[in-house]
Write a protein that holds these residues in place. Structure first.
Motif, mmCIF file in Angstrom:
data_model
loop_
_atom_site.group_PDB
_atom_site.id
_atom_site.type_symbol
_atom_site.label_atom_id
_atom_site.label_comp_id
_atom_site.label_asym_id
_atom_site.label_seq_id
_atom_site.Cartn_x
_atom_site.Cartn_y
_atom_site.Cartn_z
ATOM 1 N N GLY A 106 3.000 0.021 -9.993
ATOM 2 C CA GLY A 106 2.112 -1.118 -9.801
ATOM 3 C C GLY A 106 2.662 -2.095 -8.778
ATOM 4 O O GLY A 106 1.905 -2.630 -7.946
ATOM 5 N N TRP A 107 3.986 -2.344 -8.832
ATOM 6 C CA TRP A 107 4.607 -3.227 -7.844
ATOM 7 C C TRP A 107 4.493 -2.651 -6.441
ATOM 8 O O TRP A 107 4.116 -3.359 -5.500
ATOM 9 C CB TRP A 107 6.087 -3.445 -8.193
ATOM 10 N N VAL A 108 4.840 -1.366 -6.295
ATOM 11 C CA VAL A 108 4.809 -0.743 -4.967
ATOM 12 C C VAL A 108 3.399 -0.724 -4.410
ATOM 13 O O VAL A 108 3.156 -1.091 -3.253
ATOM 14 C CB VAL A 108 5.378 0.688 -5.041
ATOM 15 N N ASN A 109 2.447 -0.309 -5.238
ATOM 16 C CA ASN A 109 1.056 -0.242 -4.783
ATOM 17 C C ASN A 109 0.505 -1.626 -4.462
ATOM 18 O O ASN A 109 -0.289 -1.794 -3.531
ATOM 19 C CB ASN A 109 0.187 0.437 -5.845
ATOM 20 N N GLY A 110 0.920 -2.632 -5.258
ATOM 21 C CA GLY A 110 0.457 -3.987 -5.012
ATOM 22 C C GLY A 110 1.022 -4.568 -3.725
ATOM 23 O O GLY A 110 0.323 -5.261 -2.986
ATOM 24 N N LEU A 111 2.300 -4.275 -3.436
ATOM 25 C CA LEU A 111 2.937 -4.801 -2.232
ATOM 26 C C LEU A 111 2.412 -4.123 -0.967
ATOM 27 O O LEU A 111 2.253 -4.772 0.070
ATOM 28 C CB LEU A 111 4.460 -4.619 -2.319
ATOM 29 N N THR A 112 2.163 -2.822 -1.056
ATOM 30 C CA THR A 112 1.708 -2.082 0.125
ATOM 31 C C THR A 112 0.199 -2.104 0.300
ATOM 32 O O THR A 112 -0.305 -1.864 1.401
ATOM 33 C CB THR A 112 2.173 -0.614 0.037
ATOM 34 N N GLY A 113 -0.531 -2.399 -0.791
ATOM 35 C CA GLY A 113 -1.980 -2.376 -0.714
ATOM 36 C C GLY A 113 -2.570 -0.988 -0.721
ATOM 37 O O GLY A 113 -3.759 -0.816 -0.442
ATOM 38 N N HIS A 114 -1.745 0.007 -1.041
ATOM 39 C CA HIS A 114 -2.197 1.390 -1.091
ATOM 40 C C HIS A 114 -1.679 2.052 -2.364
ATOM 41 O O HIS A 114 -0.617 1.686 -2.883
ATOM 42 C CB HIS A 114 -1.720 2.178 0.132
ATOM 43 N N ALA A 115 -2.407 3.036 -2.851
ATOM 44 C CA ALA A 115 -2.002 3.767 -4.054
ATOM 45 C C ALA A 115 -0.989 4.837 -3.674
ATOM 46 O O ALA A 115 -1.279 6.039 -3.687
ATOM 47 C CB ALA A 115 -3.223 4.370 -4.735
ATOM 48 N N LEU A 116 0.219 4.407 -3.352
ATOM 49 C CA LEU A 116 1.259 5.353 -2.938
ATOM 50 C C LEU A 116 1.827 6.128 -4.120
ATOM 51 O O LEU A 116 2.229 7.284 -3.969
ATOM 52 C CB LEU A 116 2.393 4.604 -2.219
ATOM 53 N N LEU A 117 1.890 5.479 -5.275
ATOM 54 C CA LEU A 117 2.461 6.112 -6.460
ATOM 55 C C LEU A 117 1.434 6.138 -7.578
ATOM 56 O O LEU A 117 0.668 5.189 -7.755
ATOM 57 C CB LEU A 117 3.715 5.360 -6.924
ATOM 58 N N THR A 118 1.428 7.210 -8.343
ATOM 59 C CA THR A 118 0.508 7.306 -9.466
ATOM 60 C C THR A 118 0.961 6.423 -10.622
ATOM 61 O O THR A 118 2.159 6.236 -10.848
ATOM 62 C CB THR A 118 0.404 8.766 -9.958
ATOM 63 N N THR A 119 0.003 5.867 -11.343
ATOM 64 C CA THR A 119 0.296 5.021 -12.497
ATOM 65 C C THR A 119 -0.052 5.719 -13.807
ATOM 66 O O THR A 119 0.037 5.111 -14.870
ATOM 67 C CB THR A 119 -0.487 3.699 -12.404
ATOM 68 N N THR A 120 -0.439 6.974 -13.735
ATOM 69 C CA THR A 120 -0.858 7.702 -14.935
ATOM 70 C C THR A 120 0.161 8.746 -15.381
ATOM 71 O O THR A 120 0.013 9.337 -16.446
ATOM 72 C CB THR A 120 -2.202 8.398 -14.700
ATOM 73 N N SER A 121 1.175 9.001 -14.568
ATOM 74 C CA SER A 121 2.208 9.966 -14.939
ATOM 75 C C SER A 121 3.515 9.566 -14.269
ATOM 76 O O SER A 121 3.530 8.737 -13.349
ATOM 77 C CB SER A 121 1.816 11.383 -14.518
ATOM 78 N N ASN A 122 4.606 10.162 -14.757
ATOM 79 C CA ASN A 122 5.913 9.825 -14.195
ATOM 80 C C ASN A 122 6.141 10.624 -12.923
ATOM 81 O O ASN A 122 6.142 11.856 -12.925
ATOM 82 C CB ASN A 122 7.017 10.129 -15.208
ATOM 83 N N PHE A 123 6.303 9.933 -11.809
ATOM 84 C CA PHE A 123 6.455 10.570 -10.511
ATOM 85 C C PHE A 123 7.907 10.982 -10.242
ATOM 86 O O PHE A 123 8.179 11.667 -9.260
ATOM 87 C CB PHE A 123 5.988 9.623 -9.397
#
Length: 236
Positions: free
Chosen positions: A165-182
């Motif tokens: 959530g932090w990474v996606n919020g800072l970049t403005g893109h869904a770079l990492l999934t929030t539904t499973s452990n990457f």
């Protein structure tokens, strides 16, 4: 009261630091080894947690429904139909422990923050009756920065949705999934046991692996410190 606290602080400084005001700070390696022994409990606890998560059953039999199928498997064991629910892993306790471990790693790196560390205070008192062995702080700081990196990685593993959530919020893109452990599970498992091994070597054998790496990087010219003792550490 203030005089008592000041006196206690002076005693603490003499037990952990040779002189916190000198340009190249030296710390008592005897107390450092005791502190490593105290902190061994943290990677041991995290290692047992990861073992439970990775290798124990992910299902819990409720016991409400257990029926004999009147059939057996290839080993002759009786098969049953049961009602089971998938285990839900909750890592709030582990997260608090890891944040405390991260605090301890960072606290030991600097003179002002080391006074906030409970393990440094306890280790200094336990080392009071032993002859101090003064070692430069900079290699230890490098070693503890490696430990802090390992701990931060484990924090990401146990809280992937928050980090994503932090990474996606800072970049403005869904770079990492929030539904499973990457993050692959083997990464924190290896790091925890490596950290446990490093602490055990320091506490029991008196070998600081991070300090050896620091000395190697200094020899290679990658690092250059003002501390003469740090630039001339004996590799053996």
């Amino acid at each position: 009261m203030m005089n008592a606290l000041k006196s206690l602080g002076n005693v603490f400084q003499k037990l952990w630091y040779r002189d916190p005001g000198e340009k190249s700070v030296f710390i008592n390696d005897t107390a450092v080894r005791i502190r490593a022994g105290l902190m061994l409990l943290i990677p041991l606890y995290m290692g047992l947690t990861l073992y439970d998560v990775l290798f124990s059953s992910h299902w819990v039999v409720t016991g409400n429904v257990i029926k004999d199928t009147f059939d057996t498997d290839f080993d002759g064991r009786i098969l049953y139909n049961v009602e089971a629910v998938r285990r839900t892993f909750e890592y709030s306790k582990q997260t608090y422990v890891l944040f405390y471990a991260l605090f301890e790693m960072i606290a030991g790196m600097f003179v002002w923050s080391s006074r906030l560390s409970p393990t440094i205070f306890i280790a200094s008192l336990l080392a009071k009756g032993s002859q101090p062995v003064w070692k430069p702080l900079l290699p230890k700081r490098f070693a503890w920065s490696i430990g802090a990196t390992m701990i931060a990685t484990c924090l990401v593993f146990f809280n992937p949705d928050v980090f994503a959530g932090w990474v996606n919020g800072l970049t403005g893109h869904a770079l990492l999934t929030t539904t499973s452990n990457f993050m692959p599970r083997w990464i924190p498992l290896v790091l925890v046991w490596v950290c446990l091994g490093f602490m055990w070597m320091e506490a029991v054998l008196g070998v600081c692996v991070g300090c050896k790496v620091h000395a190697l990087l200094v020899r290679m010219g990658v690092l250059k410190d003002e501390c003469e003792a740090c630039n001339n550490l004996v590799w053996d």
